[in-house]
Scaffold this active site. Structure first.
Site, PDB file in Angstrom:
ATOM      1  N   GLU A   1       3.433  11.112   0.269  1.00  0.00           N
ATOM      2  CA  GLU A   1       2.973  12.036  -0.831  1.00  0.00           C
ATOM      3  C   GLU A   1       2.677  13.038   0.131  1.00  0.00           C
ATOM      4  O   GLU A   1       2.189  13.146   1.091  1.00  0.00           O
ATOM      5  CB  GLU A   1       1.474  10.865  -1.617  1.00  0.00           C
ATOM      6  CG  GLU A   1       2.176   9.744  -2.170  1.00  0.00           C
ATOM      7  CD  GLU A   1       1.369   8.597  -1.650  1.00  0.00           C
ATOM      8  OE1 GLU A   1       0.910   7.625  -2.716  1.00  0.00           O
ATOM      9  OE2 GLU A   1       0.533   8.876  -1.520  1.00  0.00           O
TER      10      GLU A   1
ATOM     11  N   HIS B   1     -11.095   2.916  -1.409  1.00  0.00           N
ATOM     12  CA  HIS B   1     -10.641   2.843   0.394  1.00  0.00           C
ATOM     13  C   HIS B   1     -10.794   1.750   0.495  1.00  0.00           C
ATOM     14  O   HIS B   1     -10.096   1.378   1.837  1.00  0.00           O
ATOM     15  CB  HIS B   1     -11.270   3.723   0.903  1.00  0.00           C
ATOM     16  CG  HIS B   1     -10.298   5.199   0.603  1.00  0.00           C
ATOM     17  ND1 HIS B   1     -11.187   6.255   0.045  1.00  0.00           N
ATOM     18  CD2 HIS B   1      -9.218   5.494   0.598  1.00  0.00           C
ATOM     19  CE1 HIS B   1      -9.836   7.375   0.341  1.00  0.00           C
ATOM     20  NE2 HIS B   1      -9.153   6.870   1.234  1.00  0.00           N
TER      21      HIS B   1
ATOM     22  N   TYR C   1      -2.946   6.348  11.599  1.00  0.00           N
ATOM     23  CA  TYR C   1      -4.017   7.083  10.736  1.00  0.00           C
ATOM     24  C   TYR C   1      -5.021   8.104  11.355  1.00  0.00           C
ATOM     25  O   TYR C   1      -5.293   7.695  13.136  1.00  0.00           O
ATOM     26  CB  TYR C   1      -5.058   5.602   9.759  1.00  0.00           C
ATOM     27  CG  TYR C   1      -3.893   4.828   8.965  1.00  0.00           C
ATOM     28  CD1 TYR C   1      -3.346   5.684   8.482  1.00  0.00           C
ATOM     29  CD2 TYR C   1      -4.063   3.402   8.724  1.00  0.00           C
ATOM     30  CE1 TYR C   1      -2.462   4.342   7.614  1.00  0.00           C
ATOM     31  CE2 TYR C   1      -4.284   2.916   8.237  1.00  0.00           C
ATOM     32  CZ  TYR C   1      -3.131   3.626   7.248  1.00  0.00           C
ATOM     33  OH  TYR C   1      -2.795   2.631   6.326  1.00  0.00           O
TER      34      TYR C   1
ATOM     35  N   ARG D   1      -2.956  16.962   2.455  1.00  0.00           N
ATOM     36  CA  ARG D   1      -2.759  15.892   3.820  1.00  0.00           C
ATOM     37  C   ARG D   1      -0.896  15.773   3.605  1.00  0.00           C
ATOM     38  O   ARG D   1      -0.848  15.266   1.937  1.00  0.00           O
ATOM     39  CB  ARG D   1      -3.797  15.141   4.344  1.00  0.00           C
ATOM     40  CG  ARG D   1      -3.597  13.905   3.494  1.00  0.00           C
ATOM     41  CD  ARG D   1      -5.120  13.036   3.765  1.00  0.00           C
ATOM     42  NE  ARG D   1      -4.144  12.210   4.835  1.00  0.00           N
ATOM     43  CZ  ARG D   1      -3.939  10.491   3.790  1.00  0.00           C
ATOM     44  NH1 ARG D   1      -4.162  10.207   2.847  1.00  0.00           N
ATOM     45  NH2 ARG D   1      -3.831  10.195   5.281  1.00  0.00           N
TER      46      ARG D   1
ATOM     47  N   TYR E   1       0.045  -3.648   5.412  1.00  0.00           N
ATOM     48  CA  TYR E   1      -0.469  -2.569   4.077  1.00  0.00           C
ATOM     49  C   TYR E   1       0.533  -2.122   3.988  1.00  0.00           C
ATOM     50  O   TYR E   1       0.158  -1.778   2.154  1.00  0.00           O
ATOM     51  CB  TYR E   1      -1.475  -1.451   4.530  1.00  0.00           C
ATOM     52  CG  TYR E   1      -1.981  -0.867   3.609  1.00  0.00           C
ATOM     53  CD1 TYR E   1      -3.037  -1.171   3.212  1.00  0.00           C
ATOM     54  CD2 TYR E   1      -1.620   0.364   3.845  1.00  0.00           C
ATOM     55  CE1 TYR E   1      -3.863  -0.591   1.997  1.00  0.00           C
ATOM     56  CE2 TYR E   1      -2.443   1.485   2.640  1.00  0.00           C
ATOM     57  CZ  TYR E   1      -3.175   0.206   1.619  1.00  0.00           C
ATOM     58  OH  TYR E   1      -3.831   1.027   0.828  1.00  0.00           O
ATOM     59  N   LYS E   2       1.712  -1.481   3.904  1.00  0.00           N
ATOM     60  CA  LYS E   2       2.088  -0.587   3.483  1.00  0.00           C
ATOM     61  C   LYS E   2       3.451  -1.499   2.601  1.00  0.00           C
ATOM     62  O   LYS E   2       4.570  -1.265   1.974  1.00  0.00           O
ATOM     63  CB  LYS E   2       2.700   0.502   4.093  1.00  0.00           C
ATOM     64  CG  LYS E   2       2.356   1.429   4.678  1.00  0.00           C
ATOM     65  CD  LYS E   2       2.944   2.683   5.292  1.00  0.00           C
ATOM     66  CE  LYS E   2       1.927   3.348   6.150  1.00  0.00           C
ATOM     67  NZ  LYS E   2       1.546   4.762   4.974  1.00  0.00           N
TER      68      LYS E   2
ATOM     69  N   ASN F   1       0.927  11.826   3.220  1.00  0.00           N
ATOM     70  CA  ASN F   1       0.962   9.819   3.628  1.00  0.00           C
ATOM     71  C   ASN F   1       1.968   9.156   2.796  1.00  0.00           C
ATOM     72  O   ASN F   1       3.521  10.445   2.541  1.00  0.00           O
ATOM     73  CB  ASN F   1      -0.320   9.293   2.709  1.00  0.00           C
ATOM     74  CG  ASN F   1      -0.583   8.259   2.830  1.00  0.00           C
ATOM     75  OD1 ASN F   1      -0.558   7.869   3.991  1.00  0.00           O
ATOM     76  ND2 ASN F   1      -0.396   7.447   1.847  1.00  0.00           N
TER      77      ASN F   1
HETATM   78  C1  HEM Z   1     -10.181  12.261  -2.983  1.00  0.00           C
HETATM   79  C2  HEM Z   1      -9.147  11.613  -2.390  1.00  0.00           C
HETATM   80  C3  HEM Z   1      -8.535  10.832  -2.357  1.00  0.00           C
HETATM   81  C4  HEM Z   1      -8.907  10.207  -3.313  1.00  0.00           C
HETATM   82  C5  HEM Z   1      -8.677   9.688  -4.898  1.00  0.00           C
HETATM   83  C6  HEM Z   1      -7.540   8.387  -2.657  1.00  0.00           C
HETATM   84  C7  HEM Z   1      -7.005   7.338  -3.352  1.00  0.00           C
HETATM   85  C8  HEM Z   1      -6.642   6.796  -2.726  1.00  0.00           C
HETATM   86  C9  HEM Z   1      -5.983   4.958  -3.048  1.00  0.00           C
HETATM   87  C10 HEM Z   1      -6.048   4.674  -4.453  1.00  0.00           C
HETATM   88  C11 HEM Z   1      -5.574   4.815  -1.824  1.00  0.00           C
HETATM   89  C12 HEM Z   1      -4.842   3.287  -1.742  1.00  0.00           C
HETATM   90  C13 HEM Z   1      -5.727   1.929  -1.933  1.00  0.00           C
HETATM   91  C14 HEM Z   1      -5.148   0.880  -2.419  1.00  0.00           C
HETATM   92  O1  HEM Z   1      -4.735   0.209  -1.399  1.00  0.00           O
HETATM   93  O2  HEM Z   1      -6.172   0.702  -2.911  1.00  0.00           O
HETATM   94  C15 HEM Z   1      -5.661   5.796  -0.834  1.00  0.00           C
HETATM   95  C16 HEM Z   1      -4.878   4.828   0.750  1.00  0.00           C
HETATM   96  C17 HEM Z   1      -5.002   5.754   1.825  1.00  0.00           C
HETATM   97  N1  HEM Z   1      -5.848   6.510   1.777  1.00  0.00           N
HETATM   98 FE1  HEM Z   1      -6.783   7.792   0.558  1.00  0.00          FE
HETATM   99  N2  HEM Z   1      -7.395   9.781  -1.232  1.00  0.00           N
HETATM  100  C18 HEM Z   1      -8.283  10.135  -1.112  1.00  0.00           C
HETATM  101  C19 HEM Z   1      -8.470  11.388   1.155  1.00  0.00           C
HETATM  102  C20 HEM Z   1      -8.390  10.407   1.170  1.00  0.00           C
HETATM  103  C21 HEM Z   1      -8.540  11.310   3.081  1.00  0.00           C
HETATM  104  C22 HEM Z   1      -8.709  12.973   2.754  1.00  0.00           C
HETATM  105  C23 HEM Z   1      -7.607  10.377   3.648  1.00  0.00           C
HETATM  106  C24 HEM Z   1      -7.832  10.938   4.786  1.00  0.00           C
HETATM  107  C25 HEM Z   1      -7.487  10.785   5.677  1.00  0.00           C
HETATM  108  C26 HEM Z   1      -7.290   9.259   3.351  1.00  0.00           C
HETATM  109  C27 HEM Z   1      -6.719   8.551   3.488  1.00  0.00           C
HETATM  110  C28 HEM Z   1      -5.683   7.336   3.002  1.00  0.00           C
HETATM  111  C29 HEM Z   1      -5.025   6.252   3.781  1.00  0.00           C
HETATM  112  C30 HEM Z   1      -5.152   6.629   5.639  1.00  0.00           C
HETATM  113  C31 HEM Z   1      -4.549   4.807   2.643  1.00  0.00           C
HETATM  114  C32 HEM Z   1      -3.779   4.770   3.187  1.00  0.00           C
HETATM  115  C33 HEM Z   1      -2.341   4.662   3.013  1.00  0.00           C
HETATM  116  C34 HEM Z   1      -1.494   4.155   3.475  1.00  0.00           C
HETATM  117  O3  HEM Z   1      -1.215   3.424   4.845  1.00  0.00           O
HETATM  118  O4  HEM Z   1      -0.381   3.800   2.650  1.00  0.00           O
HETATM  119  N3  HEM Z   1      -7.754   9.531   1.633  1.00  0.00           N
HETATM  120  N4  HEM Z   1      -6.327   6.607  -0.932  1.00  0.00           N
END
Ligand code: HEM
Lengths: 321, 346
Positions: B265, B193, B37, B223, B316-317, B225
């Site tokens: 994504e 988050h 990350y 970004r 987690y994934k 993901n």
């Molecule tokens: C406003 C913008 C954003 C929204 C609405 C958003 C929404 C989400 C949601 C809903 C999740 C899933 C969490 C769960 O497990 O329930 C997630 C995961 C995550 N988000 Fe965001 N996010 C945003 C911006 C960002 C940004 C800017 C970062 C930058 C580092 C970030 C990093 C992550 C990471 C690392 C995960 C875990 C994803 C994975 O490993 O698959 N997010 N986010």
């Protein structure tokens, strides 16, 4: 504050004298198109070349967000200021080409509010002109209390009263009138949000009374209109590329490096992504760290700098670039 | 030349596939042979012609079928689309953004004519031709956000910005990697988050939020993901976990190639002009392992990334059940040769 916004090429379509202290400037797009949509409370940064000195001053947009054929700002002449307002008052003419930033809103309405209670002091009226236009089109509830020095200096007081009637109240210093703050704050329905724009003394007074009367901080909004913080020029030696460069007052260290043909990696240019992190080889002076990337310990240690946002003051600085 | 839209499904018989051109343009998310990350945010500027970044809002060959899948999800579960009352203005902002971007990038498929607040929108691939009054909800069949996102690939979150935080106060979420709008609605950036491992400790979310609060009009950011999905299913929601969760136990060495999909994504961040909110489109791209290994570099690199991924992230994934089988399968496509830097195929 607004570094990193997109620029707009505009022309001064009109300049109107509002009273002894205030002039209004109308900007249109040079290519004739519509300007970007904005929300009430937004400001633009106006770029001026004042002799050798570039000036970047923020001004609230006061025109209706519903009409983007032109943007208008009102500028109060500040005889003691850094000179931006004097430049606009004395050196800018209708027809002149200028550059302004995209709108940025640091004073936006809380759209959940059941009612918006607005308190303005002096030229602090400008963001409320845009916000009241936006709210009245949406049927939003608001009440505006406007404190002025004299009737002659009550910029837009008459227009506002004729547009919104009893929703606008004026208070004249020279008649000993004062905003009945405690009474107002006590009489608001639940879900009211409070907005203040004016001199810093007024902001402190209102915030203090609101806190004392139990208003939650989330419901109190104020325009902390800090002028752009450029900084003193400084000299840097780039060890890896064997160059010594000067960073101008209005320039970031990163921009100065790029101008010299040195291209550090970057992504965000806003002090968070960490890409442009640069090692310090030696230094004699003080860092002005403005980033959110390095930890506080790293800031104190002074071995790294984020050139996109941070600066330096002192005798010598050598970076590993 | 217009896009040829595929007729395909993301459920039942899973007829989804990528054309060879779409395999080449897949947004492969790994620029090196390992993954951790990071605050991987960059300006959302135009990328190479033909890439998913060529246009600010990408429309591709899966458009029509993805919109049909979204309609099916919404018919079964209307709570996938929610908007708190103060978010209607942001919905209009989003409608304007998506209509103007699509009409500008794909004039053969979409057109928008504006006469003041009287707008005329034509969406040829979906057979839509509507006239409405901008700002007047009564002139559209749905609220503005729902209307336009039923015609736009990817999920959308509308964030209200206040009190130095972002609040998930509206959205349409039907193609998500195991999270729920109905659960997250009204939460702030740190709250939604909360389930993510490791990233909080690394300070990633604090820095990311600071960046997002400063995203400015006309300067979007993005970004990537990624995760993995068994079968090309768009709707991997907690609500429907019973339908797709068990798929993870069905992976065998024989079916990895067509069952396991890399799911990327493309997330972007846009300041909205009227509401001063932020929109967060989450555009999902799927590619099967068989399709992916047609690029030797991607095959080598994905093998190394999955093999060396920290266990917390793999868990987690949701990869744990089939990770070993997948690594074994991918190892046959990794001869150990070095990979070139950067995202693209060789
Ligand atoms: C406003 C913008 C954003 C929204 C609405 C958003 C929404 C989400 C949601 C809903 C999740 C899933 C969490 C769960 O497990 O329930 C997630 C995961 C995550 N988000 Fe965001 N996010 C945003 C911006 C960002 C940004 C800017 C970062 C930058 C580092 C970030 C990093 C992550 C990471 C690392 C995960 C875990 C994803 C994975 O490993 O698959 N997010 N986010």
């Amino acid at each position: 504050m607004s570094t990193g916004t997109t620029k707009l090429d505009v022309v001064v379509a009109d300049i109107v004298t509002v009273n002894d202290m205030v002039k209004r400037f109308h900007f249109r797009r040079r290519d004739g198109g519509l300007l970007p949509t904005f929300s009430g409370g937004a400001h633009v940064v106006v770029e001026m070349q004042d002799g050798d000195t570039p000036r970047l001053n923020p001004y609230s947009l006061m025109s209706s967000p519903l009409d983007t054929r032109e943007y208008t700002i009102s500028v109060r002449r500040d005889d003691a200021g850094r000179g931006g307002s004097l430049f606009l008052h004395q050196r800018v003419e209708p027809g002149q080409a200028m550059v302004i930033s995209y709108p940025v809103n640091l004073f936006s309405l809380d759209l959940r509010a059941k009612k918006h209670l607005m308190l303005a002091g002096g030229i602090g009226i400008t963001p409320f002109l845009a916000q009241t236009a936006q709210l009245s089109a949406e049927g939003g509830a608001f009440e505006l209390h406007y404190s002025v020095r004299t009737a002659a200096l009550a910029s837009y007081g008459g227009e506002l009263q004729s547009r919104y009637g009893r929703r606008v109240s004026l208070y004249h210093d020279d008649r000993g009138e004062q905003i009945p703050l405690d009474r107002l704050l006590a009489a608001q329905p639940l879900g009211t949000h409070l907005y203040i724009c004016g001199p810093s003394g007024m902001i402190d007074w209102v915030r203090g009374r609101a806190a004392a009367l139990g208003w939650p901080a989330e419901a109190v909004h104020y325009e902390h209109f800090s002028a752009p913080q450029p900084g003193l020029p400084f000299t840097v030696t780039l060890a890896a590329s064997g160059k010594t460069i000067r960073v101008g007052e209005q320039q970031s260290l990163l921009e100065a490096m790029e101008q010299a043909g040195v291209d550090p990696p970057y992504l965000c240019r806003g002090g968070v992504c960490g890409q442009c992190e640069t090692d310090v080889v030696s230094c004699e002076g003080t860092f002005l760290h403005n980033d959110h990337w390095l930890s506080e310990d790293e800031h104190r240690a002074g071995r790294k700098i984020m050139p996109c946002v941070s600066r330096f003051e002192g005798n010598s600085l050598v970076l590993d670039r | 030349m217009g896009i040829t839209f595929r007729q395909e499904t993301f459920r039942d018989d899973f007829s989804f596939a990528n054309s060879p051109e779409h395999i080449r343009r897949f947004p492969f998310p790994f620029h090196e042979d390992s993954y951790m990350y990071a605050v991987n945010i960059e300006p959302h500027v135009a990328g190479p012609k033909g890439s998913v970044l060529e246009h600010p809002i990408d429309v591709d060959e899966h458009y029509v079928s993805e919109m049909q899948d979204r309609a099916l999800v919404l018919a079964e579960d209307p709570l996938r689309c929610q908007s708190l009352p103060h978010m209607t203005l942001a919905g209009w902002d989003l409608l304007e953004l998506l209509m103007t971007a699509k009409a500008e990038s794909y004039p053969e498929h979409f057109s928008l004519t504006r006469d003041g607040d009287r707008w005329h929108w034509v969406n040829r691939p979906l057979g839509i031709d509507d006239r409405f009054t901008f700002g007047d909800v009564a002139t559209l069949p749905y609220g503005p956000m729902e209307y336009i996102t039923r015609q736009s690939q990817g999920d959308f979150c509308l964030l209200d910005q206040r009190d130095g935080n972002l609040w998930m106060d509206a959205g349409i979420v039907t193609t998500q990697a195991d999270w729920s709008l109905d659960f997250d609605i009204g939460m702030n950036f740190f709250e939604w988050h909360a389930p993510v491992p490791l990233a909080h400790e690394k300070g990633i979310f604090t820095r990311a939020l600071k960046f997002l609060l400063n995203v400015q009009q006309g300067r979007p950011a993005r970004r990537l993901n990624w995760t993995m999905t068994i079968n090309p299913r768009l709707d991997t929601s907690p609500e429907n976990y019973h339908k797709w969760g068990p798929d993870r136990t069905t992976v065998t060495p024989e079916n990895v190639g067509h069952k396991v999909h890399l799911r990327v994504e493309l997330q972007s961040f846009w300041r909205l002009p009227r509401s001063n909110g932020l929109v967060f489109p989450i555009r999902c791209y799927l590619i099967s392992m068989d399709e992916l290994v047609t690029s030797r570099k991607w095959a080598r690199r994905l093998h190394r990334v999955i093999r060396d991924l920290p266990d917390e992230i793999a868990a987690y994934k949701g990869l744990t059940r089939y990770r070993a089988t997948l690594i074994e399968w991918l190892s046959a496509h990794d001869d150990g040769a070095p990979t070139s830097p950067g995202f693209g195929p060789d």
